[in-house]
Design an enzyme around this catalytic site. Structure first.
Site, PDB file in Angstrom:
ATOM      1  N   ASP A 196      52.209  57.887  51.611  1.00 15.93           N
ATOM      2  CA  ASP A 196      53.476  56.363  51.953  1.00 15.93           C
ATOM      3  C   ASP A 196      55.048  56.821  51.322  1.00 15.93           C
ATOM      4  O   ASP A 196      55.135  56.147  51.114  1.00 15.93           O
ATOM      5  CB  ASP A 196      52.106  55.436  51.386  1.00 15.93           C
ATOM      6  CG  ASP A 196      51.000  54.445  51.358  1.00 15.93           C
ATOM      7  OD1 ASP A 196      51.183  54.844  53.062  1.00 15.93           O
ATOM      8  OD2 ASP A 196      49.979  54.842  50.924  1.00 15.93           O
ATOM      9  N   GLY A 215      57.426  57.355  53.028  1.00 16.27           N
ATOM     10  CA  GLY A 215      58.378  56.465  53.847  1.00 16.27           C
ATOM     11  C   GLY A 215      58.680  58.526  55.585  1.00 16.27           C
ATOM     12  O   GLY A 215      60.244  58.401  54.555  1.00 16.27           O
ATOM     13  N   LYS A 216      57.636  59.287  54.384  1.00 11.76           N
ATOM     14  CA  LYS A 216      57.714  60.352  55.990  1.00 11.76           C
ATOM     15  C   LYS A 216      58.697  60.174  56.707  1.00 11.76           C
ATOM     16  O   LYS A 216      59.408  61.353  57.345  1.00 11.76           O
ATOM     17  CB  LYS A 216      56.715  60.865  56.339  1.00 11.76           C
ATOM     18  CG  LYS A 216      55.672  61.753  54.660  1.00 11.76           C
ATOM     19  CD  LYS A 216      54.109  62.188  55.808  1.00 11.76           C
ATOM     20  CE  LYS A 216      53.407  60.869  55.370  1.00 11.76           C
ATOM     21  NZ  LYS A 216      52.678  60.327  53.977  1.00 11.76           N
ATOM     22  N   GLY A 217      58.954  59.222  57.771  1.00  8.73           N
ATOM     23  CA  GLY A 217      59.683  58.890  58.907  1.00  8.73           C
ATOM     24  C   GLY A 217      60.907  59.012  58.720  1.00  8.73           C
ATOM     25  O   GLY A 217      61.391  59.346  59.995  1.00  8.73           O
ATOM     26  N   LYS A 218      61.254  58.462  57.539  1.00 13.88           N
ATOM     27  CA  LYS A 218      63.180  58.618  57.060  1.00 13.88           C
ATOM     28  C   LYS A 218      63.176  60.268  57.407  1.00 13.88           C
ATOM     29  O   LYS A 218      64.777  60.124  57.839  1.00 13.88           O
ATOM     30  CB  LYS A 218      62.869  57.979  55.390  1.00 13.88           C
ATOM     31  CG  LYS A 218      62.885  56.257  55.962  1.00 13.88           C
ATOM     32  CD  LYS A 218      63.395  55.708  56.044  1.00 13.88           C
ATOM     33  CE  LYS A 218      64.854  55.718  55.489  1.00 13.88           C
ATOM     34  NZ  LYS A 218      66.477  54.993  56.237  1.00 13.88           N
ATOM     35  N   ASN A 240      43.488  56.875  59.947  1.00 11.37           N
ATOM     36  CA  ASN A 240      44.262  56.821  58.087  1.00 11.37           C
ATOM     37  C   ASN A 240      45.415  56.825  57.918  1.00 11.37           C
ATOM     38  O   ASN A 240      46.196  56.149  56.625  1.00 11.37           O
ATOM     39  CB  ASN A 240      43.133  57.451  57.302  1.00 11.37           C
ATOM     40  CG  ASN A 240      43.393  58.749  57.498  1.00 11.37           C
ATOM     41  OD1 ASN A 240      43.567  59.398  58.673  1.00 11.37           O
ATOM     42  ND2 ASN A 240      42.829  59.895  56.709  1.00 11.37           N
ATOM     43  N   GLY A 299      49.831  56.145  58.449  1.00 12.28           N
ATOM     44  CA  GLY A 299      50.478  54.819  58.850  1.00 12.28           C
ATOM     45  C   GLY A 299      51.864  54.949  58.499  1.00 12.28           C
ATOM     46  O   GLY A 299      52.775  55.337  58.160  1.00 12.28           O
ATOM     47  N   HIS A 300      52.258  55.560  59.909  1.00 11.19           N
ATOM     48  CA  HIS A 300      53.928  54.841  60.846  1.00 11.19           C
ATOM     49  C   HIS A 300      54.251  53.792  60.952  1.00 11.19           C
ATOM     50  O   HIS A 300      53.459  53.779  61.952  1.00 11.19           O
ATOM     51  CB  HIS A 300      54.032  56.228  62.160  1.00 11.19           C
ATOM     52  CG  HIS A 300      53.891  57.669  60.961  1.00 11.19           C
ATOM     53  ND1 HIS A 300      53.844  58.522  60.315  1.00 11.19           N
ATOM     54  CD2 HIS A 300      52.519  58.219  61.717  1.00 11.19           C
ATOM     55  CE1 HIS A 300      53.317  59.276  60.120  1.00 11.19           C
ATOM     56  NE2 HIS A 300      52.632  59.615  60.761  1.00 11.19           N
ATOM     57  N   GLN A 304      48.879  61.338  55.408  1.00  9.99           N
ATOM     58  CA  GLN A 304      48.292  61.305  53.562  1.00  9.99           C
ATOM     59  C   GLN A 304      49.209  62.409  53.315  1.00  9.99           C
ATOM     60  O   GLN A 304      50.537  62.634  53.109  1.00  9.99           O
ATOM     61  CB  GLN A 304      46.611  61.883  53.659  1.00  9.99           C
ATOM     62  CG  GLN A 304      46.319  61.352  54.607  1.00  9.99           C
ATOM     63  CD  GLN A 304      46.219  61.078  55.279  1.00  9.99           C
ATOM     64  OE1 GLN A 304      45.479  62.307  56.463  1.00  9.99           O
ATOM     65  NE2 GLN A 304      45.973  59.933  56.231  1.00  9.99           N
TER      66      GLN A 304
HETATM   67  P1  IMP Z   1      40.400  58.612  53.893  1.00  7.35           P
HETATM   68  O1  IMP Z   1      41.303  59.240  53.929  1.00  7.35           O
HETATM   69  O2  IMP Z   1      40.068  56.970  54.648  1.00  7.35           O
HETATM   70  O3  IMP Z   1      38.666  58.848  53.572  1.00  7.35           O
HETATM   71  O4  IMP Z   1      40.201  57.627  51.987  1.00  7.35           O
HETATM   72  C1  IMP Z   1      40.447  58.463  50.822  1.00  7.35           C
HETATM   73  C2  IMP Z   1      41.583  58.506  50.213  1.00  7.35           C
HETATM   74  O5  IMP Z   1      43.045  58.447  51.188  1.00  7.35           O
HETATM   75  C3  IMP Z   1      42.047  57.000  50.119  1.00  7.35           C
HETATM   76  O6  IMP Z   1      42.286  56.530  48.272  1.00  7.35           O
HETATM   77  C4  IMP Z   1      43.036  56.428  50.724  1.00  7.35           C
HETATM   78  O7  IMP Z   1      43.256  55.222  50.413  1.00  7.35           O
HETATM   79  C5  IMP Z   1      43.790  57.766  50.955  1.00  7.35           C
HETATM   80  N1  IMP Z   1      44.327  57.223  51.999  1.00  7.35           N
HETATM   81  C6  IMP Z   1      44.782  57.929  53.344  1.00  7.35           C
HETATM   82  N2  IMP Z   1      45.304  57.900  54.252  1.00  7.35           N
HETATM   83  C7  IMP Z   1      45.842  57.424  53.747  1.00  7.35           C
HETATM   84  C8  IMP Z   1      47.350  56.944  53.319  1.00  7.35           C
HETATM   85  O8  IMP Z   1      48.092  57.472  54.726  1.00  7.35           O
HETATM   86  N3  IMP Z   1      48.198  56.775  52.770  1.00  7.35           N
HETATM   87  C9  IMP Z   1      47.847  56.881  51.200  1.00  7.35           C
HETATM   88  N4  IMP Z   1      46.590  56.736  51.089  1.00  7.35           N
HETATM   89  C10 IMP Z   1      45.841  57.411  52.078  1.00  7.35           C
END
Ligand code: IMP
Length: 427
Positions: free
Chosen positions: A13, A15-18, A40, A42-43, A225
């Site tokens: 999180d 803010g890679k889109g910036k 998992n 989010g952009h 991530q």
């Molecule tokens: P999973 O990827 O759903 O297995 O979650 C494993 C861990 O990575 C958890 O602590 C999630 O909150 C974190 N996580 C997964 N994707 C993101 C992301 O895009 N941003 C921030 N944390 C993430």
């Protein structure tokens, strides 16, 4: 600069889109590629004032002339893929071309079932996953019980693979978790229902991307991530199940390391994290609350509140090292505009011993207490600043000190959520 990696240098999180936005002001990007994770991520993409959130689709999906690629290292929920595409179409925007690797693994509904029951079973030891089936899908891949995109086009193979995958899981669900077993035929039927729509998008994406690089096209590998969530190099076990670091781009796309020209680490001017796990600079006081509020720190993917803390230069140095970063892009500097002094973590104290680098073991990291240096703050609103030289002197000093502490030059700075709210440090 044909092959550029943009990745998260903290816990996600950032803010890679910036950084992508700033890059597009100087480079024409031909391909935007996801190489790890799944829905998992989010952009947030803003087009003509409209806000779009994608979780699985690469951010290039709304840029005309760009081909978006979901490469082999990603785990794909076909349901999420088409839901995202359809929601864009419903809002009147035409997605640009999308190519999906035949070798990418598939997330079926049983993966998220297993994800959720496992978290429940772990109780206070839970990871805080997104519950989207990411971990169980990667576990199947490594266990050689996974379903790949190409399997959706061969009913016989698909049936065999789903049977093999569910054999043990159903015993676990019924005998350990006290749940109903999952029916093989209904899973096969569910997956087959996506096959026809998926087929024209499927290709050998390693070949496609290497050919593009041979032709001097610009390929942007877009991280999901982040470094500290990497299954090898993150805060294991509080990590995701894939490899979001720069090395993961090579395995996740089938592109060799010698082809990568630039690795940009995106890092917030402070730190956030969602889910469980250690976080040395985490704040539990009104400063944490203030960062959360001013920074709008709520997850795009899950709507969960992010935990907030000060900038951690030990994490930044570690991210510089394990990714071989060439640049840092510092986001959300504007959020810090109302402190008299801003603490920056320069080292840890672990059981009475100072550590300037990441401690070797997770136990030490769990015991790490931040050692702070206090930098002079500023009160001016930064949102309209477009040149580094126009930042308040103390904000310039903050950026330059982070650069020195973090071991990588800071190329760009974000001063607000808008696409244009960025500045280049060397201008
Ligand atoms: P999973 O990827 O759903 O297995 O979650 C494993 C861990 O990575 C958890 O602590 C999630 O909150 C974190 N996580 C997964 N994707 C993101 C992301 O895009 N941003 C921030 N944390 C993430």
């Amino acid at each position: 600069m044909p092959a550029i990696v943009i990745l998260g240098a903290q816990w996600g999180d950032e803010g890679k889109g910036k950084a992508t936005d700033l890059l597009t002001t100087t480079d024409t990007i031909d391909y935007v590629v996801r190489t790890s994770g799944g829905h998992n991520a989010g952009h947030t993409i803003v087009v003509d004032g409209q806000k779009f959130a994608t979780h699985l689709l690469p951010s290039g999906i709304l840029t005309p002339g760009v081909t978006s690629v979901i490469a082999n290292g990603v785990v794909i929920s076909p349901e999420a893929l088409f839901r995202e595409l359809d929601s864009l179409i419903e809002r009147g925007v035409a997605p640009s071309p999308l190519v999906v690797s035949a070798n990418a693994h598939v997330i079926a509904s049983y993966h998220s079932t297993i994800d959720k029951v496992t978290e429940r079973f772990l109780g206070k030891n839970r990871i805080g996953t997104t519950g989207r089936g990411i971990g169980p899908a990667y576990a199947d891949k490594v266990n050689r019980l996974g379903i790949r995109v190409a399997d959706l086009f061969d009913v016989g193979i698909l049936q065999q693979k789903v049977e093999a995958s569910l054999d043990l899981k159903n015993q676990l669900l019924a005998k350990v978790y006290n749940r109903r077993a999952i029916d093989v035929d209904s899973v096969v039927e569910e997956l087959l229902s996506y096959a026809e729509r998926l087929r024209p998008m499927v290709a050998d994406t390693s070949l496609l991307l290497n050919t593009a690089l041979d032709e001097d096209k610009t390929v942007l590998f877009e991280g999901a991530q982040a470094t500290m969530l990497d299954v090898d190099h993150g805060t294991y076990p509080f990590v995701t199940s894939s490899s979001p670091i720069a090395g993961g781009v090579c395995t996740g796309a089938g592109v060799g390391p010698t082809r990568i020209d630039r690795v940009i680490g995106v890092i917030k001017a402070y730190t956030t994290r969602v889910g469980s796990g250690p976080f040395p600079t985490e704040l539990f006081d009104e400063d944490g609350e203030k960062l959360w509020k001013i920074g709008g720190e709520v997850g795009v993917s899950t709507g969960r509140n992010r935990r907030c803390g000060w900038y951690d230069a030990v994490v930044a140095r570690y991210a510089s090292r394990v990714n071989g970063l060439t640049d840092l892009f510092l986001t959300k500097l504007d959020v810090l505009s109302s402190w008299d002094r801003v603490p920056v973590c320069v080292a840890y104290e672990v059981d009475g011993v100072r550590h300037d680098e990441m401690p070797m073991t997770q136990t030490e990291f769990h015991h790490a207490k931040p050692v702070y240096e206090y930098l002079p703050g500023w009160w001016e609103d930064l949102s309209g600043v477009r040149r580094f030289a126009d930042l308040p002197k103390n904000a310039q000093h903050y950026v330059k000190t982070l650069e020195e502490l973090s071991g990588t030059r800071i190329w760009g700075v974000g001063v607000g959520p808008g696409r244009e709210q960025t500045l280049v440090v060397d201008d």
